[in-house]
Design a protein around this motif. Structure first.
Motif, PDB file in Angstrom:
ATOM      1  N   ALA A 230       4.533 -59.012  39.072  1.00 23.26           N
ATOM      2  CA  ALA A 230       5.232 -57.739  38.918  1.00 23.26           C
ATOM      3  C   ALA A 230       6.591 -57.990  38.284  1.00 23.26           C
ATOM      4  N   TYR A 231       7.143 -56.944  37.669  1.00 26.62           N
ATOM      5  CA  TYR A 231       8.461 -57.079  37.056  1.00 26.62           C
ATOM      6  C   TYR A 231       9.515 -57.449  38.089  1.00 26.62           C
ATOM      7  N   GLU A 232       9.312 -57.060  39.331  1.00 24.94           N
ATOM      8  CA  GLU A 232      10.265 -57.427  40.384  1.00 24.94           C
ATOM      9  C   GLU A 232      10.571 -58.921  40.366  1.00 24.94           C
ATOM     10  N   GLU A 233       9.529 -59.744  40.160  1.00 22.63           N
ATOM     11  CA  GLU A 233       9.738 -61.188  40.146  1.00 22.63           C
ATOM     12  C   GLU A 233      10.592 -61.614  38.955  1.00 22.63           C
ATOM     13  N   ILE A 234      10.392 -60.981  37.821  1.00 22.19           N
ATOM     14  CA  ILE A 234      11.192 -61.311  36.641  1.00 22.19           C
ATOM     15  C   ILE A 234      12.647 -60.931  36.890  1.00 22.19           C
ATOM     16  N   ALA A 235      12.865 -59.728  37.444  1.00 23.29           N
ATOM     17  CA  ALA A 235      14.227 -59.264  37.716  1.00 23.29           C
ATOM     18  C   ALA A 235      14.932 -60.177  38.702  1.00 23.29           C
ATOM     19  N   GLN A 236      14.214 -60.612  39.739  1.00 25.38           N
ATOM     20  CA  GLN A 236      14.836 -61.437  40.761  1.00 25.38           C
ATOM     21  C   GLN A 236      15.001 -62.881  40.312  1.00 25.38           C
ATOM     22  N   THR A 237      14.112 -63.343  39.453  1.00 28.99           N
ATOM     23  CA  THR A 237      14.199 -64.730  38.992  1.00 28.99           C
ATOM     24  C   THR A 237      15.264 -64.894  37.920  1.00 28.99           C
ATOM     25  N   PHE A 238      15.333 -63.937  36.995  1.00 32.95           N
ATOM     26  CA  PHE A 238      16.225 -64.103  35.847  1.00 32.95           C
ATOM     27  C   PHE A 238      17.459 -63.220  35.890  1.00 32.95           C
ATOM     28  N   GLY A 239      17.404 -62.113  36.637  1.00 30.44           N
ATOM     29  CA  GLY A 239      18.587 -61.283  36.777  1.00 30.44           C
ATOM     30  C   GLY A 239      19.235 -60.948  35.451  1.00 30.44           C
ATOM     31  N   PRO A 253      -4.667 -65.445  33.482  1.00 29.22           N
ATOM     32  CA  PRO A 253      -6.046 -64.971  33.576  1.00 29.22           C
ATOM     33  C   PRO A 253      -6.506 -64.744  35.020  1.00 29.22           C
ATOM     34  N   GLY A 254      -7.241 -63.656  35.191  1.00 33.34           N
ATOM     35  CA  GLY A 254      -7.809 -63.339  36.494  1.00 33.34           C
ATOM     36  C   GLY A 254      -6.846 -62.693  37.461  1.00 33.34           C
ATOM     37  N   GLU A 255      -5.572 -62.610  37.109  1.00 32.79           N
ATOM     38  CA  GLU A 255      -4.572 -62.024  37.996  1.00 32.79           C
ATOM     39  C   GLU A 255      -4.195 -60.620  37.523  1.00 32.79           C
ATOM     40  N   PRO A 256      -3.948 -59.698  38.448  1.00 32.58           N
ATOM     41  CA  PRO A 256      -3.568 -58.346  38.034  1.00 32.58           C
ATOM     42  C   PRO A 256      -2.092 -58.261  37.649  1.00 32.58           C
ATOM     43  N   PHE A 257      -1.793 -57.324  36.745  1.00 34.18           N
ATOM     44  CA  PHE A 257      -0.406 -56.929  36.544  1.00 34.18           C
ATOM     45  C   PHE A 257      -0.084 -55.930  37.631  1.00 34.18           C
ATOM     46  N   CYS A 258       0.972 -56.188  38.377  1.00 33.79           N
ATOM     47  CA  CYS A 258       1.324 -55.349  39.519  1.00 33.79           C
ATOM     48  C   CYS A 258       2.425 -54.360  39.151  1.00 33.79           C
ATOM     49  N   VAL A 259       2.181 -53.088  39.439  1.00 30.41           N
ATOM     50  CA  VAL A 259       3.240 -52.094  39.279  1.00 30.41           C
ATOM     51  C   VAL A 259       4.391 -52.455  40.213  1.00 30.41           C
ATOM     52  N   THR A 260       4.025 -52.846  41.406  1.00 34.53           N
ATOM     53  CA  THR A 260       4.976 -53.384  42.372  1.00 34.53           C
ATOM     54  C   THR A 260       4.167 -54.241  43.342  1.00 34.53           C
ATOM     55  N   TYR A 261       4.821 -55.139  44.034  1.00 33.17           N
ATOM     56  CA  TYR A 261       4.114 -55.960  45.008  1.00 33.17           C
ATOM     57  C   TYR A 261       3.831 -55.156  46.278  1.00 33.17           C
ATOM     58  N   ASP A 262       2.794 -55.561  46.993  1.00 30.35           N
ATOM     59  CA  ASP A 262       2.475 -54.933  48.276  1.00 30.35           C
ATOM     60  C   ASP A 262       3.557 -55.245  49.302  1.00 30.35           C
ATOM     61  N   THR A 263       3.595 -54.435  50.348  1.00 34.52           N
ATOM     62  CA  THR A 263       4.528 -54.641  51.447  1.00 34.52           C
ATOM     63  C   THR A 263       3.756 -55.037  52.690  1.00 34.52           C
ATOM     64  N   ASP A 264       4.192 -56.096  53.341  1.00 32.75           N
ATOM     65  CA  ASP A 264       3.548 -56.554  54.565  1.00 32.75           C
ATOM     66  C   ASP A 264       3.787 -55.521  55.668  1.00 32.75           C
ATOM     67  N   ALA A 265       2.700 -55.035  56.259  1.00 30.01           N
ATOM     68  CA  ALA A 265       2.807 -53.967  57.249  1.00 30.01           C
ATOM     69  C   ALA A 265       3.553 -54.402  58.498  1.00 30.01           C
ATOM     70  N   THR A 266       3.521 -55.693  58.798  1.00 32.33           N
ATOM     71  CA  THR A 266       4.164 -56.188  60.014  1.00 32.33           C
ATOM     72  C   THR A 266       5.650 -56.451  59.809  1.00 32.33           C
ATOM     73  N   THR A 267       5.955 -57.165  58.728  1.00 31.42           N
ATOM     74  CA  THR A 267       7.353 -57.562  58.506  1.00 31.42           C
ATOM     75  C   THR A 267       8.131 -56.581  57.647  1.00 31.42           C
ATOM     76  N   GLY A 268       7.417 -55.761  56.874  1.00 35.19           N
ATOM     77  CA  GLY A 268       8.099 -54.833  55.979  1.00 35.19           C
ATOM     78  C   GLY A 268       8.619 -55.479  54.713  1.00 35.19           C
ATOM     79  N   SER A 269       8.337 -56.769  54.509  1.00 33.18           N
ATOM     80  CA  SER A 269       8.819 -57.474  53.330  1.00 33.18           C
ATOM     81  C   SER A 269       7.745 -57.504  52.252  1.00 33.18           C
ATOM     82  N   LYS A 270       8.171 -57.714  51.020  1.00 35.55           N
ATOM     83  CA  LYS A 270       7.249 -57.777  49.895  1.00 35.55           C
ATOM     84  C   LYS A 270       6.463 -59.084  49.934  1.00 35.55           C
TER      85      LYS A 270
END
Length: 680
Positions: A230-239, A253-270
Motif C-alpha cells: 500500500a502507499y502507506e508503506e511508501i509514505a512511511q518508508t520514504f517520507g 507478482p501474486g501480491e495485491p495492490f492495497c488501497v490501505t492495509y487491514d487493521t488488526d481487530a485486537t490491537t487496532g494497529s495496521k
C-alpha cells in the motif's frame, strides 16, 4: 589465480569474523531460532542420536559448504562461519559466475518492458486518508503520528510534494498489467515537508536535497512483506524523500495492490496485508520471493528507461476516468551524465558513426549516459531482492561491457541486444535487515532443517515460526517439491543446491560489484578508452593521455552500499549482514587492488543498530527488526560494524550513536555528492 568474468575480477577471501552472541537461552525464546550463545550442549546431538541425512550431505557437497559439526558448541559455531568454496576458491568462483551470467542472458527477455499501459493518479489525500489535504502521514519514532513539523507548521497545512501513481505495465509475455506504486516530485506551489530546514522525525526519512535543475534520482524499492503493498508503506518508508526522488515500488507478482492495509481487530494497529474492499487490484502472476520479484524489479527498471521519452502514456483517475497524459519521464529524472553523452556522441561521429563497430560502441555509451541515476533500496526480504536485482544487472553488464571477442561472448552480447535488454546501472544501494545468505550463519541451521526434514536446534515451535518470515514458507515449499519429485537423491541435491545458490546473495557478490558503480565515471572511462584507440595512429601522445585518464577515472568510479541491521533482530539474524559485508569488503578490496583495474569497486558501510534501553532483549518481542519502532529509535554501535572505504564520508566514526534516520540522511548525502561529481 584470480576470478575473471567480463570486466570483473575477484580473489579468494579468508574465514569470516566471529558471529554475534548475546542473551541467555530461556523458554521466552520459543518461536525463534536461538542465537549462537543460546546453543548449549543439550542441542548438540550425539552420533547415536543423529544418523545424518544423506540428502543433506549431498546438498552440502553441491553447495561447497561444510556440514554443521555437532561435536561441541564451539564446533557448531565454527562451522556456521565458513562461506562456500564457490566464493573463496577462484576456480570454482569463475565457473559459478560464468554459469550464472549465462543463465541471466538466457532469461534476459523475461525482464523486457512490453508497455506502460497507464498511470493511475492515486490522489492519496483524497482516497487514502494520508491526511486531510494529501500531505504525507508519517509514523513518529515514538509510535505516534506527528501533527506538525519541527518548525511548528501544522502537518495538515502542508500540501503534498509528490504525485502518487499506480503504474500499470507489462513485461514480455504478460497478458495482464503488473502494478507498481510510483511517486514523482511535484513541487509547483508546494511547501517542502522540511520547511525552515527542519526534517520530520518519522520513519526512514531523508531530507530532500533540491535537484530540480538536474532532475531527480530514481529509487527502485523492494518491500519487505509478501502479502501486498500500500502507499502507506511508501509514505512511511520514504517520507519527504518523495519531494526529491522518484520512487518506483513494484507490488510484486501474486501480491495485491492495497488501497490501505487491514487493521488488526485486537490491537487496532495496521498489518501489512489487505482483504476485501482494501484490495485495490488483485495480484498478477505467481508469488515467488527472491526469484520472480527480482525480474519484476528489473522489469520496472527497464520500463522506466525504455518508455522515458513517451508522451502518450494515459493518466487515469482512481475511478478510471481520463486525466490526460503523463509528461515524458525523461524530463523528470536525473540522467547519468550529460557530459559523457556529448563526448561519446562526438566520438561516435569521429569513429565513423553507427555504421562502424567502434562508432556503434561509442553511440551505445552515449545512450547509456541518458539512463536515470538509479538507486536500489530494500527492507527485510526486499533487501535481498534489491541486492539480487543489482547482481542481475551486473551479470548483464559483465557481458555487455566485455571487450572479449570470442564466439561465446559475441553470441551472448547479440542475445542481449536481440532481447532488447539494456545494462543494469545502480549507483547507491541501501539494504536494511537483509536475508543475505542461507549457506552460512544462523540461516544455515534453517537450511539444514528444510533439507533434512528435522532439526536438533529447532523445536516444533521454532519450525512453525519460520513460516511467518516473508519468503521462508515459499523456500521450504520449493525444497519440499524437489524432494518429492521422484528424481534420484543426487538429482534432488543438485536441484536444491542450484535453487539456494540462486537466492543467496553472497554467491552473487562479484556480480553485485558489476551492477553498483558511479556510472558517469565508468562511462567516461570507456569513452576515454575509445578516444585512446582513435588517436593511437595519428596522435600517440594524446592516446597515452586518454588511456591514463581512463584508468584514473575508473579508479574513482566506486558505487556506494549501506547495510543496516538490528543487532537483536529475531526475524533476520544480524549474522546475515555481517557475513554479507565481510565478503563485500574483501571483494571490493581485491577489485581495487587488481591490475589492470576493471571496475571501480564499492564503498561499503555496514552498521549494527542496537535497540534503546527501554526495549528488552529477551526474545519476547520483535526487538530490532526493520519494521519495529525499536529499530527506528535505535542507534548504530561500533561492535557489529564493518566497512571498507578510503572516503572519510563513510567511516564508522561518522555514524556511531546515530539513528537510522540520521544515518541514511548523512549517508545518502555523501552518495549523491559522489554521484553528482563531474564524471571526468
Amino acid at each position: 589465480m584470480a576470478l575473471k568474468f567480463g570486466r570483473m575480477t575477484l580473489i579468494p577471501i579468508g574465514i569470516l569474523a566471529s558471529l554475534p552472541s548475546c542473551g541467555e537461552k530461556t523458554e521466552k525464546n520459543e518461536g525463534f531460532i536461538p542465537k549462537l550463545s543460546e546453543i548449549t550442549k543439550e542441542d548438540v546431538l550425539t552420533d547415536e542420536q543423529n544418523a545424518g541425512s544423506s540428502l543433506w550431505a549431498k546438498v552440502v557437497d553441491s553447495l561447497g559448504i561444510t556440514d554443521i559439526d555437532r561435536t561441541s558448541v564451539a564446533s557448531v559455531t565454527a562451522s556456521l562461519k565458513v562461506p562456500s568454496t564457490k566464493i573463496t576458491d577462484s576456480t570454482k568462483a569463475t565457473a559459478w559466475a560464468a554459469a550464472k551470467a549465462g543463465k541471466v542472458v538466457a532469461d534476459a527477455s523475461s525482464q523486457k518492458c512490453s508497455s506502460i499501459d497507464a498511470f493511475v493518479d492515486l490522489a492519496p489525500g483524497t482516497n487514502y486518508s494520508i491526511s486531510g489535504n494529501g500531505a504525507f502521514k508519517l509514523a513518529g519514532t515514538d509510535g505516534k503520528t506527528p501533527t506538525k513539523l519541527l518548525d511548528g507548521t501544522p502537518l495538515s497545512a502542508v500540501p503534498a510534494t509528490a504525485k502518487v501513481y499506480l503504474m500499470k505495465y507489462k513485461l514480455q509475455g504478460d497478458t495482464a498489467s503488473r502494478n507498481a506504486i510510483v511517486t514523482i516530485p511535484d513541487l509547483t506551489g508546494a511547501q517542502l515537508l522540511t520547511a525552515g530546514g527542519s526534517t520530520v522525525q518519522g520513519a526512514l526519512t531523508v531530507a530532500p536535497d533540491s535537484t530540480s535543475g538536474h532532475g531527480y534520482p530514481v529509487v527502485f524499492y523492494a518491500h519487505a512483506g509478501a502479502t501486498g503493498l500500500a502507499y502507506e508503506e511508501i509514505a512511511q518508508t520514504f517520507g519527504d524523500m518523495q519531494s526529491s526522488h522518484i520512487i518506483v515500488a513494484p507490488v510484486f507478482p501474486g501480491e495485491p495492490f492495497c488501497v490501505t492495509y487491514d487493521t488488526d481487530a485486537t490491537t487496532g494497529s495496521k498489518i501489512p496485508t489487505c482483504t476485501g474492499t482494501n484490495i485495490g487490484a488483485a495480484g498478477v502472476g505467481t508469488s515467488d520471493p527472491y526469484t520472480n520479484d527480482v525480474v519484476d524489479l528489473m522489469g520496472a527498471y527497464e520500463c522506466i528507461k525504455a518508455k522515458s521519452a513517451a508522451t502518450d502514456i494515459p493518466v487515469l483517475t482512481a475511478a478510471g476516468a481520463s486525466a490526460g497524459t503523463l509528461p515524458a519521464l525523461s524530463t523528470k529524472f536525473a540522467k547519468i551524465s550529460a557530459d559523457v553523452y556529448a563526448a561519446a556522441g562526438t566520438l561516435s561521429t569521429q569513429l565513423g558513426g553507427t555504421g562502424t563497430a567502434n562508432g556503434l560502441k561509442a553511440a551505445k555509451v552515449a545512450g547509456m549516459a541518458t539512463y536515470p541515476v538509479s538507486y536500489a533500496v530494500g527492507l527485510g526480504r526486499g533487501a535481498a531482492v534489491a541486492n539480487l536485482a543489482v547482481a542481475r544487472g551486473g551479470a548483464i553488464n559483465s557481458v555487455m561491457f566485455s571487450t572479449a571477442t570470442d564466439e561465446t561472448t559475441v553470441a551472448a552480447q547479440t542475445a542481449l541486444t536481440t532481447a532488447g535488454v539494456t545494462p543494469g546501472m545502480f549507483s547507491c544501494s541501501i539494504a536494511a535487515a537483509p536475508q543475505s545468505t542461507f549457506t552460512a550463519g544462523l540461516n544455515k541451521i534453517i537450511l539444514n532443517y528444510w533439507v533434512s526434514g528435522g532439526s536438533d536446534f529447532l523445536n516444533s515451535s521454532k519450525q512453525a515460526a519460520l513460516a511467518r518470515i516473508p519468503g521462508f514458507a515459499n523456500i521450504k515449499s520449493k525444497i519440499d517439491a524437489i524432494k518429492g519429485n521422484g528424481s534420484t537423491e543426487d538429482e534432488q541435491a543438485a536441484a536444491i543446491a542450484a535453487y539456494i545458490e540462486s537466492i543467496d546473495t553472497t554467491y552473487h557478490m562479484g556480480l553485485i560489484h558489476g551492477g553498483l558503480a558511479n556510472w558517469g565515471k565508468v562511462l567516461r572511462s570507456n569513452t576515454k578508452l575509445f578516444e585512446a584507440g582513435y588517436k593511437q595512429a595519428s596522435d600517440p601522445t594524446g592516446a597515452a593521455a586518454a588511456s591514463t585518464s581512463a584508468t584514473a577515472t575508473l579508479a574513482a568510479a566506486q558505487g556506494s552500499g549501506l547495510i543496516l541491521h538490528g543487532t537483536s533482530d529475531i526475524v533476520s539474524s544480524v549474522s546475515n549482514s555481517q557475513l554479507f559485508s565481510a565478503i563485500a569488503v574483501q571483494t571490493s578490496t581485491a577489485l581495487e587492488a587488481a591490475s589492470p583495474r576493471v571496475v571501480g569497486g564499492v564503498n561499503w558501510l555496514s552498521l549494527g543498530i542496537a535497540p534503546p534501553a527501554e526495549y528488552p532483549v529477551d526474545g519476547t518481542l520483535d526487538v530490532g527488526h526493520v519494521s519495529n519502532a525499536s529499530f527506528l529509535k535505535g542507534k548504530a554501535v561500533d561492535a557489529t560494524t564493518s566497512t571498507m572505504t578510503s572516503d572519510s564520508s563513510y567511516t564508522i566514526s561518522n555514524y556511531v550513536d546515530k539513528t537510522p534516520v540520521e544515518i541514511i540522511t548523512a549517508w545518502l548525502a555523501s552518495c549523491e555528492a559522489t554521484v553528482n561529481a563531474a564524471a571526468n
